[in-house]
Write an enzyme that holds these catalytic residues in place. Sequence first.
Site, short mmCIF file in Angstrom:
data_model
loop_
_atom_site.label_atom_id
_atom_site.label_comp_id
_atom_site.label_asym_id
_atom_site.label_seq_id
_atom_site.Cartn_x
_atom_site.Cartn_y
_atom_site.Cartn_z
N GLY A 1 -9.67 -7.48 0.57
CA GLY A 1 -8.37 -6.99 1.19
C GLY A 1 -7.11 -7.56 0.67
O GLY A 1 -6.97 -8.62 0.55
N ASP B 1 -4.09 -1.01 -1.98
CA ASP B 1 -4.18 -2.32 -2.80
C ASP B 1 -3.07 -2.61 -3.89
O ASP B 1 -2.68 -3.59 -4.31
CB ASP B 1 -5.62 -2.29 -3.62
CG ASP B 1 -6.58 -2.40 -2.80
OD1 ASP B 1 -7.15 -1.43 -2.23
OD2 ASP B 1 -7.24 -3.48 -2.75
#
Lengths: 348, 348
Positions: free
Chosen positions: B48, B238
């Site tokens: 993450g 991201d």
Amino acid sequence: VIPVKTIEWRAGEVRILDQRALPGRKVYLRCSHYREVVEAIRTLAARGAPLIGITAAYGVALAAWHSRARDVPGLRDDVRRVVGALERARPTAVNLFWALRRMERVAATGGSGSVASLRERLLREALGIHDEDRSTCAAIGRNGAKLLRRGATVLTHCNAGALATGGMGTALAVIYAANQAGKGVRVYADETRPLLQGARLTAWELRQCGVDVTLICDSVAASVLRERRADCVIVGADRIAANGDTANKVGTLGLAVLAREYGIPFYVAAPRSTFDFSLRGGEAIPIEERSAEEVVCLYGTRVAPFGTRVYSPAFDITPARYISGIITEHGVALPPFAGSLRKLRQEP
Amino acid sequence: VIPVKTIEWRAGEVRILDQRALPGRKVYLRCSHYREVVEAIRTLAARGAPLIGITAAYGVALAAWHSRARDVPGLRDDVRRVVGALERARPTAVNLFWALRRMERVAATGGSGSVASLRERLLREALGIHDEDRSTCAAIGRNGAKLLRRGATVLTHCNAGALATGGMGTALAVIYAANQAGKGVRVYADETRPLLQGARLTAWELRQCGVDVTLICDSVAASVLRERRADCVIVGADRIAANGDTANKVGTLGLAVLAREYGIPFYVAAPRSTFDFSLRGGEAIPIEERSAEEVVCLYGTRVAPFGTRVYSPAFDITPARYISGIITEHGVALPPFAGSLRKLRQEP
């Protein structure tokens, strides 16, 4: 180019390749009772719309073969019961119902009045359905191969290959035929969750036949199309309505929308037995829902917390407007489908 | 609403929740050497984008803590080496580089001249990055919750929840905040092949927090959107380029195209540390390719024939034109992004 026998009648038995064991093991279920054939369809040992039809036909022939009926009306009663059980095995692929209607017709009118001759006639019909499928697959391959240029790359979903039929497949028949013609076609295969038919079956049979195949997770298809790694998409079908709306393995709709977005042709390959001309549009096609287990349990490992709710339709409906052409044994039906499919329906 | 601690500094150790073991087991890796932190990032024990940044910061602090350097230049050399190793752990999430730049800045200028004070200062910076992320997540939640009506259903992909951050998440923070405000929001979670973060992590943390969640295979999302079972899509990110192009877990692009096709809003939720204003567009974002093993090997079972080629990019790029809004801690940036993101960049 047929890499494997999916089903076979041998001496009062139906031998069904157990596709659940692929690619690890190549084992055949030896069915001597029609209930085993129903189970094979229900549990996806035999799967793929054309193969489901063939398997159901053999199921009826098997039941008739072993029936203890003493007269033709008794045998017809047995056939009726078997047809009912087979009809309930899976709801979406219309080839199942198409094959059963053919077997019923033979049961109603075939034979020369004796139980033995009707039995024989039912077996001949099942063998005939299987045999016709071989030529149908070959014709689909020939007709579709013309759409592919030399060195083309095709994206496909699930398995619409030899393993889905009694012959060389539908979508994959196009690839096999193109490669027999020396076109050197390559393939991207979606793995096709939850049951991974793309990984287990499509990658396996393409490699058996020496086709250059690259496996991708289903959600990588968007990148493959955006990056123009594929020149077209070709998929099979489980049921096609009169307007061209197509039910196929869940995920097909997403591919069709993406192909349209990136200007990439999207083809469906299917025999005429996959058309349901009684339905005007796709919304009337019944969609099977599969169990949560198939999604949350991977080879014995539970991947989601206990009790997680799952939505798992096995198929989705691709509206005809996304489809560039439907490749059948009678040629490639092009939009507008109202006309081209009406013509297909009238083929002898 | 934070269901679990993802990372923690305790007495010269970085304790990292090993997310590979979820949902089955909740175990912490106890790292006392920075190489273990690099490994945790590389192997997705910690994953993450925001959490990768926090973890990298702790990795630098950990190396400094145990450094044998006798003077500040020696400690700076050690930090430089560690930063290099952490930079190579994963390429796409820009939060990693953002956090390392912050740690480098402190290494270059912080402390009062002694090794001990610089060590202390580096640890404070890592703790600060972690702490800021908690408030950032909460602000993203507050800002995004306004977009959701009472009883709304959200489709999400991968895990952009508490498990992806040091706080209550990004995409899932919006859902947690909406539900704290009594909106009763429900969720469809894509399972997210190949590593199943949706099944293993998103379904798990949502259920921990009492959120109504339904798990789907990735390719079912097209049906969910077409059937209007979801009111909007919210995903994490991201790396986001200056024009709004967004790199996120592979599959995001497909969702964005489908959401556009069906007129369903598509939101990205991410902290400002996920923006890479040095890149004008998404095409310059490096995309990590993962190993074939992750696709063909499921919990020890090989699902594709030996030697099958696999294409497995971990991320894809969603062009800004598909994005309805980007939810950040500073508010919701709306199209045209040229202007709204320029403003975001100038926030204090």
